[in-house]
Design a protein around this motif. Structure first.
Motif, PDB file in Angstrom:
ATOM      1  N   UNK A  32       7.116   2.998   4.020  1.00  0.00           N
ATOM      2  CA  UNK A  32       7.333   1.693   3.393  1.00  0.00           C
ATOM      3  C   UNK A  32       6.023   1.106   2.872  1.00  0.00           C
ATOM      4  N   UNK A  33       5.003   1.063   3.743  1.00  0.00           N
ATOM      5  CA  UNK A  33       3.753   0.416   3.351  1.00  0.00           C
ATOM      6  C   UNK A  33       2.975   1.269   2.363  1.00  0.00           C
ATOM      7  N   UNK A  34       3.126   2.606   2.443  1.00  0.00           N
ATOM      8  CA  UNK A  34       2.504   3.481   1.449  1.00  0.00           C
ATOM      9  C   UNK A  34       3.076   3.196   0.067  1.00  0.00           C
ATOM     10  N   UNK A  35       4.397   3.115  -0.019  1.00  0.00           N
ATOM     11  CA  UNK A  35       5.061   2.840  -1.293  1.00  0.00           C
ATOM     12  C   UNK A  35       4.686   1.459  -1.829  1.00  0.00           C
ATOM     13  N   UNK A  36       4.668   0.459  -0.936  1.00  0.00           N
ATOM     14  CA  UNK A  36       4.371  -0.913  -1.369  1.00  0.00           C
ATOM     15  C   UNK A  36       2.964  -1.013  -1.949  1.00  0.00           C
ATOM     16  N   UNK A  37       2.007  -0.341  -1.310  1.00  0.00           N
ATOM     17  CA  UNK A  37       0.642  -0.403  -1.821  1.00  0.00           C
ATOM     18  C   UNK A  37       0.514   0.320  -3.151  1.00  0.00           C
ATOM     19  N   UNK A  38       1.106   1.508  -3.249  1.00  0.00           N
ATOM     20  CA  UNK A  38       0.978   2.231  -4.513  1.00  0.00           C
ATOM     21  C   UNK A  38       1.624   1.434  -5.649  1.00  0.00           C
ATOM     22  N   UNK A  39       2.744   0.786  -5.377  1.00  0.00           N
ATOM     23  CA  UNK A  39       3.421  -0.004  -6.417  1.00  0.00           C
ATOM     24  C   UNK A  39       2.528  -1.135  -6.926  1.00  0.00           C
ATOM     25  N   UNK A  40       1.589  -1.599  -6.080  1.00  0.00           N
ATOM     26  CA  UNK A  40       0.677  -2.678  -6.479  1.00  0.00           C
ATOM     27  C   UNK A  40      -0.731  -2.155  -6.715  1.00  0.00           C
TER      28      UNK A  40
ATOM     29  N   UNK B 184       9.465   0.706  14.214  1.00  0.00           N
ATOM     30  CA  UNK B 184      10.726   1.335  13.813  1.00  0.00           C
ATOM     31  C   UNK B 184      11.792   0.305  13.427  1.00  0.00           C
ATOM     32  N   UNK B 185      11.780  -0.855  14.076  1.00  0.00           N
ATOM     33  CA  UNK B 185      12.808  -1.857  13.786  1.00  0.00           C
ATOM     34  C   UNK B 185      12.686  -2.446  12.383  1.00  0.00           C
ATOM     35  N   UNK B 186      11.518  -2.270  11.755  1.00  0.00           N
ATOM     36  CA  UNK B 186      11.301  -2.806  10.401  1.00  0.00           C
ATOM     37  C   UNK B 186      11.454  -1.741   9.315  1.00  0.00           C
ATOM     38  N   UNK B 187      11.514  -0.474   9.711  1.00  0.00           N
ATOM     39  CA  UNK B 187      11.497   0.618   8.730  1.00  0.00           C
ATOM     40  C   UNK B 187      12.700   0.560   7.802  1.00  0.00           C
ATOM     41  N   UNK B 188      12.430   0.710   6.508  1.00  0.00           N
ATOM     42  CA  UNK B 188      13.485   0.752   5.509  1.00  0.00           C
ATOM     43  C   UNK B 188      14.064  -0.598   5.141  1.00  0.00           C
ATOM     44  N   UNK B 189      13.459  -1.692   5.614  1.00  0.00           N
ATOM     45  CA  UNK B 189      14.006  -3.028   5.364  1.00  0.00           C
ATOM     46  C   UNK B 189      13.198  -3.831   4.349  1.00  0.00           C
ATOM     47  N   UNK B 190      12.050  -3.307   3.955  1.00  0.00           N
ATOM     48  CA  UNK B 190      11.255  -3.993   2.947  1.00  0.00           C
ATOM     49  C   UNK B 190      10.528  -5.215   3.436  1.00  0.00           C
ATOM     50  N   UNK B 191      10.317  -5.321   4.752  1.00  0.00           N
ATOM     51  CA  UNK B 191       9.654  -6.513   5.291  1.00  0.00           C
ATOM     52  C   UNK B 191       8.313  -6.182   5.947  1.00  0.00           C
ATOM     53  N   UNK B 192       7.960  -4.910   6.045  1.00  0.00           N
ATOM     54  CA  UNK B 192       6.710  -4.524   6.697  1.00  0.00           C
ATOM     55  C   UNK B 192       5.514  -4.921   5.835  1.00  0.00           C
ATOM     56  N   UNK B 193       4.503  -5.515   6.467  1.00  0.00           N
ATOM     57  CA  UNK B 193       3.296  -5.932   5.748  1.00  0.00           C
ATOM     58  C   UNK B 193       2.342  -4.737   5.595  1.00  0.00           C
ATOM     59  N   UNK B 194       1.850  -4.489   4.392  1.00  0.00           N
ATOM     60  CA  UNK B 194       0.932  -3.371   4.177  1.00  0.00           C
ATOM     61  C   UNK B 194      -0.539  -3.737   4.313  1.00  0.00           C
ATOM     62  N   UNK B 195      -0.839  -4.960   4.782  1.00  0.00           N
ATOM     63  CA  UNK B 195      -2.216  -5.465   4.761  1.00  0.00           C
ATOM     64  C   UNK B 195      -3.187  -4.571   5.521  1.00  0.00           C
ATOM     65  N   UNK B 196      -2.799  -4.128   6.722  1.00  0.00           N
ATOM     66  CA  UNK B 196      -3.728  -3.340   7.538  1.00  0.00           C
ATOM     67  C   UNK B 196      -3.960  -1.959   6.929  1.00  0.00           C
TER      68      UNK B 196
END
Length: 345
Positions: free
Chosen positions: A22-30, A311-323
């Motif tokens: 999730x966070x890998x995809x979010x960062x690459x998209x930005x 795991x509870x956040x995986x696939x939901x689009x709410x995980x923060x990619x900041x770290x």
């Protein structure tokens, strides 16, 4: 973004059922907005595609070698294949994928030590899942040290865990052991070796010419002259004196309860703490979303986001990619410093 003539970062898969994809995809998209350094994802391309579809992200994924990753990166996530044998369900980890998870780490280390990638950045793993498959290490840090030792033919390497945030750098001298075992594990030699490695890598990789080390005491009030424990005067203080004699700017043992306020932190570059939580509690309190776990003492650079698989956040689009963003940027900075140090050595 990183120039195409610079080796990319090697980004491991982590546990594919967690938030790593999730966070890998979010960062690459930005990537353009964030000026993201180029990375090569070591993992399963299918997992990225499926997770992107689940999250509604328009992200391209393409196979790549380290030498082509930076060219591919502007238009697709470059992937060096390490496929999962068991179907991946977000939030449902499976020990059947343990070999792929550890294989991703091994591949990243191999590529980096060969100079084909510039640093290792590890997505989060779930140790309990790996233990079910026979994983024999307390965590990432010890596994990486073993890989490095085997690759270099050395019997052992001392890995040093550094938590690096915008307000604090902290190192635990003892790491993944029960609190009741800390006093027996804590030795003068261990403190000296950990501090020496820390000072060396802060110079070589962080560009701090003369690092200032603040050494915490083990006991409340650093032992209160022996009234609250003998270890600080018997172990920690002699270690600090040895460090000073070796030319390292070190002070201590210091009471840990007064080391982490704003004025105290301004007096040092890194805090060396005697056990895991003594270091990680202030590090996470002062920078939970943007602290980075960096491993010192290895023949390659390694950073990681300072959080778990969630795991509870995986696939939901709410995980923060900041770290993870901070980990990628720090790895890129450390690699740049190390290249510059090598050129001037």
């Amino acid at each position: 973004m990183t120039q195409t003539n610079t080796p990319p970062l090697a980004l491991t898969m982590g546990d594919p059922a967690g938030i790593g994809p999730d966070i890998t995809l979010a960062l690459w998209a930005a990537r353009e907005r964030l000026a993201l350094p180029a990375f090569l994802f070591i993992g399963d391309a299918g997992v990225l595609r499926e997770r992107a579809a689940r999250l509604g992200l328009d992200v391209a994924v393409a196979s790549a070698e380290p030498e082509t990753a930076a060219t591919v990166f502007p238009k697709a996530i470059p992937v060096f294949a390490c496929d999962c044998p068991v179907p991946v369900v977000p939030g449902a980890p499976d020990a059947g994928n343990a070999a792929a998870i550890t294989g991703s780490i091994e591949t990243a280390v191999h590529l980096t030590m060969a100079g084909r990638t510039s640093a290792v950045v590890t997505n989060p793993i779930a140790k309990a899942v790996l233990y079910d498959a026979g994983f024999g290490f307390p965590g990432h840090t010890e596994f990486l040290a073993d890989l490095a030792a085997r690759a270099t033919g050395r019997e052992a390497l001392l890995p040093v865990m550094l938590l690096a945030g915008p307000k604090l750098r902290a190192v635990p001298v003892t790491i993944h052991i029960p609190l009741k075992d800390v006093p027996a594990a804590l030795t003068e030699d261990l403190i000296v070796e950990t501090a020496t490695i820390t000072a060396r890598d802060l110079r070589r990789r962080f560009g701090i010419e003369r690092p200032r080390l603040a050494i915490a005491g083990l006991n409340p009030h650093a032992g209160e002259g022996g009234a609250l424990g003998l270890e600080d005067d018997a172990i920690v203080r002699p270690a600090v004196e040895r460090l000073k004699a070796a030319g390292i700017d070190a002070v201590g043992p210091l009471p840990a309860d007064t080391m982490f306020h704003d004025a105290a932190r301004a007096t040092y570059d890194v805090a060396l703490c005697m056990y895991h939580d003594q270091a990680l509690i202030p590090a996470k309190a002062l920078g939970f979303d943007d602290s980075v776990n960096a491993t010192l003492g290895l023949p390659f650079i390694r950073t990681s986001p300072d959080h778990g698989t969630a795991f509870s956040l995986a696939g939901k689009g709410v995980a923060k990619p900041d770290s993870l963003l901070a980990a990628l940027r720090l790895a890129d900075t450390l690699a740049t410093h190390e290249r510059a140090a090598g050129e001037t050595a």
